[in-house]
Design a protein around this motif. Structure first.
Motif, short mmCIF file in Angstrom:
data_model
loop_
_atom_site.label_atom_id
_atom_site.label_comp_id
_atom_site.label_asym_id
_atom_site.label_seq_id
_atom_site.Cartn_x
_atom_site.Cartn_y
_atom_site.Cartn_z
N ALA A 14 -12.48 8.75 55.22
CA ALA A 14 -12.78 10.17 55.00
C ALA A 14 -13.69 10.34 53.80
O ALA A 14 -14.61 11.18 53.82
CB ALA A 14 -11.47 10.94 54.80
N ARG A 56 -9.51 14.44 60.50
CA ARG A 56 -9.88 15.84 60.67
C ARG A 56 -9.28 16.71 59.55
O ARG A 56 -9.92 17.61 59.02
CB ARG A 56 -9.42 16.34 62.04
CG ARG A 56 -9.86 17.76 62.35
CD ARG A 56 -9.40 18.19 63.74
NE ARG A 56 -10.28 17.70 64.78
CZ ARG A 56 -9.97 16.75 65.64
NH1 ARG A 56 -8.77 16.16 65.59
NH2 ARG A 56 -10.83 16.36 66.57
N ARG A 57 -8.07 16.39 59.15
CA ARG A 57 -7.42 17.14 58.07
C ARG A 57 -8.19 17.01 56.77
O ARG A 57 -8.30 17.97 55.99
CB ARG A 57 -5.99 16.63 57.89
CG ARG A 57 -5.18 17.37 56.81
CD ARG A 57 -3.75 16.88 56.80
NE ARG A 57 -3.63 15.52 56.30
CZ ARG A 57 -3.54 15.20 55.00
NH1 ARG A 57 -3.57 16.17 54.07
NH2 ARG A 57 -3.41 13.94 54.63
N LEU A 93 -16.41 11.29 65.89
CA LEU A 93 -15.60 10.10 65.71
C LEU A 93 -15.61 9.30 67.01
O LEU A 93 -15.35 9.85 68.09
CB LEU A 93 -14.16 10.47 65.35
CG LEU A 93 -13.97 11.39 64.15
CD1 LEU A 93 -12.50 11.71 63.95
CD2 LEU A 93 -14.57 10.79 62.88
N PRO A 133 -17.39 21.04 62.25
CA PRO A 133 -16.48 20.77 63.37
C PRO A 133 -16.43 19.27 63.68
O PRO A 133 -17.44 18.57 63.60
CB PRO A 133 -17.13 21.54 64.53
CG PRO A 133 -17.98 22.57 63.88
CD PRO A 133 -18.46 21.98 62.60
N VAL A 134 -15.23 18.78 64.02
CA VAL A 134 -15.01 17.35 64.28
C VAL A 134 -14.71 17.16 65.77
O VAL A 134 -13.84 17.84 66.33
CB VAL A 134 -13.84 16.80 63.44
CG1 VAL A 134 -13.63 15.31 63.71
CG2 VAL A 134 -14.10 17.04 61.95
N TYR A 135 -15.42 16.23 66.41
CA TYR A 135 -15.22 15.94 67.83
C TYR A 135 -14.98 14.45 68.02
O TYR A 135 -15.59 13.62 67.33
CB TYR A 135 -16.44 16.37 68.65
CG TYR A 135 -16.77 17.85 68.51
CD1 TYR A 135 -16.09 18.80 69.26
CD2 TYR A 135 -17.74 18.28 67.61
CE1 TYR A 135 -16.37 20.15 69.12
CE2 TYR A 135 -18.03 19.63 67.47
CZ TYR A 135 -17.34 20.56 68.22
OH TYR A 135 -17.62 21.90 68.08
N CYS A 136 -14.12 14.10 68.97
CA CYS A 136 -13.76 12.71 69.22
C CYS A 136 -14.36 12.22 70.53
O CYS A 136 -14.27 12.90 71.56
CB CYS A 136 -12.25 12.54 69.26
SG CYS A 136 -11.44 12.77 67.67
N THR A 185 -7.30 10.11 64.00
CA THR A 185 -8.30 11.19 64.11
C THR A 185 -7.79 12.50 63.53
O THR A 185 -8.55 13.25 62.91
CB THR A 185 -8.72 11.38 65.58
OG1 THR A 185 -7.57 11.64 66.38
CG2 THR A 185 -9.44 10.14 66.10
N ASN A 186 -6.50 12.79 63.68
CA ASN A 186 -5.95 14.02 63.11
C ASN A 186 -5.96 13.97 61.58
O ASN A 186 -6.24 14.98 60.92
CB ASN A 186 -4.53 14.27 63.62
CG ASN A 186 -4.50 14.71 65.07
OD1 ASN A 186 -5.50 15.20 65.59
ND2 ASN A 186 -3.37 14.54 65.74
N ASP A 200 -4.45 9.37 67.97
CA ASP A 200 -4.34 10.76 67.52
C ASP A 200 -4.00 10.83 66.04
O ASP A 200 -4.47 11.72 65.32
CB ASP A 200 -3.26 11.50 68.33
CG ASP A 200 -3.68 11.75 69.77
OD1 ASP A 200 -4.90 11.73 70.04
OD2 ASP A 200 -2.80 11.95 70.61
N GLY A 223 -12.46 18.11 57.87
CA GLY A 223 -12.78 19.22 58.76
C GLY A 223 -13.47 20.38 58.08
O GLY A 223 -14.12 21.20 58.74
#
Length: 355
Positions: A282, A316-317, A301, A324-327, A312-313, A309, A320
Motif C-alpha cells: 500500500a 483498498r482500505r 490490482l 477507485p480500486v478495481y481488481c 485486496t480489501n 479478498d 482507496g
C-alpha cells in the motif's frame, strides 16, 4: 491466423494456440524439481521444454503449422513497450549479452524462434518483456551515481490489464493515468501516465515491497555488512533477494492458500508477516500517487494474490482515498501475447526492431 503462445515459468511452461482471438488450446506443462535439477542453467532447459511443447501439440492433434509463434520476452536490454520480431541480436543477448538472472522467461524467445524457423512463412515475436523501460528521467536517478535505477516488472500483464480496463470504460489506455499493482511471486507497482509506465520498481532484483518470493527494498548498510560477513556466498545472498526471500524466508512457504489457512488457525506470525506485506505494498502504491501528482483515474490490482479478498480489501482500505480500486485477479499473459502477435499479423500495429 493461427498463433502459438509460449510462456515459460520457473516450474511450468504454459502454452496456448489461438485462431485469431479464439483460444483452441490452453495448457500448462508442469516440471518437477527432479526434472529440472539436472540443468545448471535455465537456458540449458531449452531442448527439454521445446520437446514437451511439441509433444503437447501432437497430443492435442494440433498440426505444427502457425502464422506466428510468440514467446514471453526475457531479460534483454531495456526497451520500449510493444511487439518485437525475434532477431539474432535478441537471441545473442538472451544467451550471452544481457542475461542478468537465470530466469525462466529467457526461454520464451529462444523456444519461439526455434519452433518458428521450422515452419514456412512463420514469424517469431516477443511482446512487452519485463525489461520494458519507459521511466521518466527523474525516476532513473538514485542516491548513488554508481547505481542508476532500472526496472524489471510485470510489463506484459500490467499493460494488458490497463488496456482491458480502458476498453471496459470506453476510453483509451493512452488517455488515462493509472496505478497498477501486480501481486504475484514478485510485486510490481507502476504509475502509467497516458500509456507509458513512467515509474515502477525493480520487482526482481530488490526494490519496492517484499512479496512471497522477493525481499523488496532492504536496509543498504546492513546488506553490505552481511555481504562481507563471510557467512554467505554471493549465490546464497542473491537467493535471499529473489527466491528464498519475503514470505518464503519468514514463513517457509510462498503458498498464499497455505498461509491464509494458518492465519485462520490462529498463527499470529503468519498474520503479522502477511499484514506487513500488504502495508508495504500500500505504501508503494501511495508513492506512485505522488509520481502522478494525485491525478489518478484508477488503481488496478492484478496477479495471483488479487484472488484473495483479504489482501485486496486491506489494500483498498489503505489506498482507496487515492482513486477507485478495481481488481483483475490472475494473469492475462497468454491472451495478451496472442493479441499482440495478431495485431502485427493483421497490420494494425508494427513489430519493432530489437537493436
Amino acid at each position: 491466423m493461427r498463433i502459438l503462445v509460449i510462456n515459460p515459468g520457473s516450474t511450468s511452461t504454459k502454452i496456448a494456440v489461438y485462431e485469431d482471438e479464439k483460444p483452441i488450446l490452453l495448457h500448462s506443462i508442469t516440471h518437477s524439481a527432479d526434472e529440472l535439477a539436472v540443468y545448471d542453467a535455465i537456458t540449458e532447459q531449452q531442448d527439454f521444454r521445446r520437446n514437451l511443447v511439441i509433444k503437447e501439440l501432437h497430443r492435442a492433434n494440433i498440426p505444427v503449422k502457425f502464422d506466428a509463434v510468440i514467446g514471453r520476452g526475457g531479460l534483454v536490454k531495456p526497451i520500449a513497450g510493444g511487439v518485437y520480431e525475434i532477431n539474432e541480436q535478441m537471441l545473442n543477448d538472451t544467451l550471452h549479452g544481457c542475461v542478468m538472472h537465470n530466469h525462466a522467461c529467457n526461454l520464451g524467445c529462444l523456444i519461439a524462434h526455434e519452433i518458428a524457423i521450422t515452419i514456412p512463412n512463420c514469424r517469431a515475436f516477443i511482446a512487452d518483456p519485463g525489461v520494458v523501460d519507459e521511466l521518466s528521467p527523474l525516476a532513473r536517478i538514485s542516491g548513488s551515481p554508481l547505481m542508476p535505477r532500472i526496472c524489471i516488472w510485470h510489463a506484459l500483464n500490467q499493460r494488458a490489464i490497463a488496456r482491458r480496463y480502458a476498453r471496459e470504460i470506453g476510453k483509451r489506455y493512452e488517455d488515462l493515468n493509472l496505478i497498477i499493482c501486480h501481486l504475484g511471486g514478485g510485486i510490481s507497482v507502476a504509475a502509467h501516465e497516458h500509456g507509458k509506465a513512467i515509474d515502477t520498481n525493480n520487482a526482481l532484483d530488490g526494490e519496492g515491497p517484499f512479496s512471497p518470493e522477493r525481499a523488496g527494498s532492504l536496509p543498504a548498510a546492513d546488506l553490505i555488512r552481511l555481504c562481507f560477513s563471510g557467512k554467505y556466498t554471493e549465490k546464497q545472498l542473491l537467493k535471499r533477494i529473489a527466491g528464498k526471500a519475503g514470505l518464503t524466508a519468514h514463513l517457509g512457504t510462498n503458498n498464499m492458500k497455505e498461509i491464509q489457512e494458518r492465519i485462520k488457525n490462529g498463527d499470529k506470525q503468519a498474520q503479522l508477516i502477511t499484514d506487513a506485506m500488504i502495508y508495504h505494498t500500500a505504501k508503494q502504491i501511495a508513492a506512485e500517487g505522488a509520481v502522478l501528482c494525485g491525478n489518478v483515474d484508477a488503481i488496478l490490482l492484478t496477479g495471483g494474490m488479487a484472488h484473495s479478498d483479504y489482501i485486496t480489501n486491506e489494500l483498498r482500505r489503505r489506498i482507496g482515498y487515492l482513486a477507485p480500486v478495481y481488481c483483475f485477479p490472475g494473469e492475462n499473459e497468454m491472451e495478451a501475447l496472442a493479441l499482440n502477435a495478431l495485431s502485427v499479423l493483421k497490420g494494425t500495429s508494427k513489430a519493432q526492431i530489437y537493436q
